[in-house]
Design a protein around this motif. Structure first.
Motif, short mmCIF file in Angstrom:
data_model
loop_
_atom_site.label_atom_id
_atom_site.label_comp_id
_atom_site.label_asym_id
_atom_site.label_seq_id
_atom_site.Cartn_x
_atom_site.Cartn_y
_atom_site.Cartn_z
N GLY A 183 0.82 -1.21 0.00
CA GLY A 183 0.00 0.00 0.00
C GLY A 183 0.85 1.26 0.00
N ASN A 184 1.89 1.27 0.82
CA ASN A 184 2.81 2.40 0.86
C ASN A 184 3.49 2.59 -0.50
OD1 ASN A 184 5.89 3.17 1.18
ND2 ASN A 184 4.82 4.20 2.84
N ALA A 185 3.93 1.49 -1.10
CA ALA A 185 4.58 1.57 -2.42
C ALA A 185 3.62 2.11 -3.46
CB ALA A 185 5.10 0.20 -2.83
N ALA A 186 2.36 1.66 -3.41
CA ALA A 186 1.37 2.13 -4.38
C ALA A 186 1.12 3.62 -4.21
CB ALA A 186 0.07 1.34 -4.20
N ILE A 187 1.05 4.09 -2.97
CA ILE A 187 0.85 5.52 -2.74
C ILE A 187 2.03 6.31 -3.32
CG2 ILE A 187 0.72 7.33 -0.98
CD1 ILE A 187 -0.75 5.29 0.79
N GLN A 188 3.24 5.89 -2.99
CA GLN A 188 4.41 6.64 -3.45
C GLN A 188 4.52 6.65 -4.97
OE1 GLN A 188 8.06 6.93 -1.18
NE2 GLN A 188 7.44 5.20 0.09
N LEU A 189 4.30 5.50 -5.60
CA LEU A 189 4.42 5.45 -7.05
C LEU A 189 3.29 6.23 -7.73
CD1 LEU A 189 5.48 1.73 -7.66
CD2 LEU A 189 6.91 3.78 -7.84
N ALA A 190 2.08 6.14 -7.19
CA ALA A 190 0.96 6.86 -7.79
C ALA A 190 1.14 8.36 -7.67
CB ALA A 190 -0.35 6.41 -7.14
N ARG A 191 1.64 8.81 -6.53
CA ARG A 191 1.88 10.24 -6.36
C ARG A 191 3.00 10.71 -7.30
NH1 ARG A 191 -0.24 13.50 -6.24
NH2 ARG A 191 0.83 14.99 -4.89
N TRP A 192 4.03 9.89 -7.47
CA TRP A 192 5.11 10.21 -8.41
C TRP A 192 4.55 10.38 -9.81
CZ3 TRP A 192 7.80 6.20 -11.61
CH2 TRP A 192 8.93 6.72 -12.29
N ALA A 193 3.51 9.58 -10.13
CA ALA A 193 2.89 9.64 -11.45
C ALA A 193 1.76 10.67 -11.50
CB ALA A 193 2.35 8.26 -11.83
N ASP A 194 1.62 11.49 -10.43
CA ASP A 194 0.68 12.61 -10.39
C ASP A 194 -0.79 12.20 -10.31
OD1 ASP A 194 2.58 14.79 -10.43
OD2 ASP A 194 2.98 14.26 -12.51
N ALA A 195 -1.08 11.07 -9.69
CA ALA A 195 -2.46 10.67 -9.44
C ALA A 195 -2.97 11.34 -8.16
CB ALA A 195 -2.56 9.16 -9.29
N ALA B 135 -0.70 9.25 5.13
CA ALA B 135 -0.53 10.66 4.74
C ALA B 135 0.94 10.98 4.52
CB ALA B 135 -1.12 11.56 5.81
N ALA B 136 1.81 10.43 5.37
CA ALA B 136 3.25 10.67 5.21
C ALA B 136 3.76 10.07 3.90
CB ALA B 136 4.01 10.07 6.39
N ALA B 137 3.16 8.97 3.46
CA ALA B 137 3.57 8.36 2.19
C ALA B 137 3.18 9.21 1.00
CB ALA B 137 2.95 6.97 2.06
N GLY B 138 2.16 10.08 1.19
CA GLY B 138 1.76 10.96 0.10
C GLY B 138 0.31 10.88 -0.29
N ALA B 139 -0.50 10.13 0.47
CA ALA B 139 -1.93 10.04 0.13
C ALA B 139 -2.57 11.42 0.22
CB ALA B 139 -2.63 9.07 1.07
N ASP C 121 14.83 9.57 -9.15
CA ASP C 121 14.16 10.87 -9.06
C ASP C 121 14.02 11.34 -7.61
OD1 ASP C 121 13.89 11.17 -11.75
OD2 ASP C 121 11.72 10.80 -11.83
N GLY C 122 14.34 10.48 -6.66
CA GLY C 122 14.16 10.83 -5.26
C GLY C 122 12.71 10.77 -4.82
N ALA C 123 11.86 10.05 -5.58
CA ALA C 123 10.43 10.01 -5.29
C ALA C 123 10.04 8.90 -4.34
CB ALA C 123 9.65 9.86 -6.60
N VAL C 124 10.98 8.02 -4.03
CA VAL C 124 10.71 6.87 -3.16
C VAL C 124 11.55 6.98 -1.90
CG1 VAL C 124 10.91 4.37 -2.96
CG2 VAL C 124 10.08 5.38 -5.09
N ARG C 125 10.89 6.81 -0.76
CA ARG C 125 11.58 6.94 0.52
C ARG C 125 11.15 5.80 1.45
NH1 ARG C 125 9.30 11.37 3.13
NH2 ARG C 125 7.44 10.92 1.88
N VAL C 126 11.90 5.60 2.50
CA VAL C 126 11.50 4.68 3.57
C VAL C 126 11.74 5.37 4.90
CG1 VAL C 126 11.93 2.55 2.28
CG2 VAL C 126 13.79 3.58 3.60
N GLY C 127 11.15 4.82 5.93
CA GLY C 127 11.28 5.40 7.26
C GLY C 127 9.98 6.03 7.72
#
Length: 340
Positions: free
Chosen positions: A167-179, A195-199, A298-304
């Motif tokens: 779920g976290n990966a999907a949020i980060q990738l989708a936000r990177w793709a501007d969804a 929310a921290a992941a970017g939802a 691109d620096g769009a993926v993070r952990v922590g």
């Protein structure tokens, strides 16, 4: 080398810390000195015997994902990759040498250049969760087969279970793709993580009406649902998937059978897809690896904690505890520090 190994399937206690010969890379392979190993649900399920292909020989080193440094190359591999920092995926899929060891050997395409800036902890967290999320976000008829900035502009993604690793990966990738991303969670703590992941929007399904809240964001329905519990959420998904939308199922938490309203889905020309990254089409894997790698660069993926994915790190000798933590539903990403 120090390695975790098991000779029979069963509970976490079948995992043993042993000394094994350092494996040599064969033609087209590289040997990676590992820093961290990532633990996924499929790792403990294989170890337990719940899924096929648990043992590739008389003993098995578990775990698919990891990160480290290429130390040696086999015939046909460019020696220039020696010394490069890489992330590894599917190390143990139908192979003996998983990542819960000081060394693994994999086909060179399964050792992806990480670059100098990203941490090994990030690299070991990519693999199965991010490749799975990529597949979920690119399966629908109306969705692109590649992700990147702008790829999902104007699309709404619903991530059911936004605090999990996929779920976290999907949020980060989708936000990177501007969804626009809506995530469902089961507690205020998990809401903070999503929310921290970017939802863009977070819905606590224990406290709020998911259909009503998501419809506020996407009145015509969402373009894709990334689904972790189809048996539980099928009725909600049916009400929320929009015209030509898709539901991508990557797990079966909460039950193994799904009942769907036929007319609702027919009217929307909606699709349900089922995702297992290990057996997905080869081209889909190639594209997923390329896109995930681009997102990292691109620096769009993070952990922590600040990325919505708390890290739980165990030393190699306590890999059994790491497996148990994932099996018991640890929130965040479980890693094994191979050097400790």
């Amino acid at each position: 080398m120090r390695a975790i190994s098991y000779r029979r399937t069963g509970g976490p206690d079948v995992l043993e810390l042993v000394d094994l010969p350092v494996p040599d890379p064969g033609p087209g392979e590289v040997r990676v000195r590992l820093a961290f190993s990532g633990v996924n649900p499929t790792d403990w399920k294989s170890r337990s015997g719940a899924t096929a292909g648990a043992l590739a020989g008389d003993h098995q080193t578990p775990n698919q994902d990891g990160a480290g440094t290429v130390e040696a190359v086999g015939q046909g591999v460019d020696p220039a990759v020696t010394g490069q920092r890489v992330w590894v995926w599917e190390a143990a899929w139908q192979r003996r040498w998983g990542t819960a060891a000081e060394y693994t050997v994999v086909p060179v395409r399964q050792a992806v250049l990480l670059g100098e800036a990203p941490s090994f902890e990030l690299g070991a967290s990519l693999g199965i969760p991010f490749l799975t999320a990529h597949r979920c976000l690119t399966l629908g008829e109306a969705l692109p087969d590649r992700l990147g900035p702008g790829a999902l502009t104007g699309r709404t993604v619903l991530v059911q279970g936004g605090a999990g690793a996929v779920g976290n990966a999907a949020i980060q990738l989708a936000r990177w793709a501007d969804a626009t991303v809506v995530a469902t969670v089961s507690s205020p703590r998990k809401a903070q993580l999503a929310a921290a992941a970017g939802a863009s929007h977070v819905v606590d399904y224990r406290q709020q009406d998911v259909v009503a809240e998501v419809r506020k964001v996407a009145p015509k329905g969402v373009d894709v649902v990334v689904e972790v519990a189809p048996a539980v959420n099928a009725a909600v998904d049916a009400q929320l998937v929009g015209p030509h939308g898709a539901v991508a199922v990557y797990a079966n938490n909460g039950g193994d059978e799904v009942t769907l309203p036929v007319r609702t889905h027919m009217s929307a020309n909606a699709q349900w897809h089922f995702v297992l990254v290990y057996t997905e089409p080869e081209r889909a894997k190639v594209l997923a690896v390329e896109d995930v790698d681009s997102a990292v660069l691109d620096g769009a993926v993070r952990v922590g904690e600040d990325a919505g994915l708390p890290l739980h790190v165990y030393p190699l000798a306590r890999t059994a505890e790491a497996h148990r933590a994932v099996e018991e539903g640890a929130v965040g990403k479980v890693l094994v520090d191979v050097t400790a």
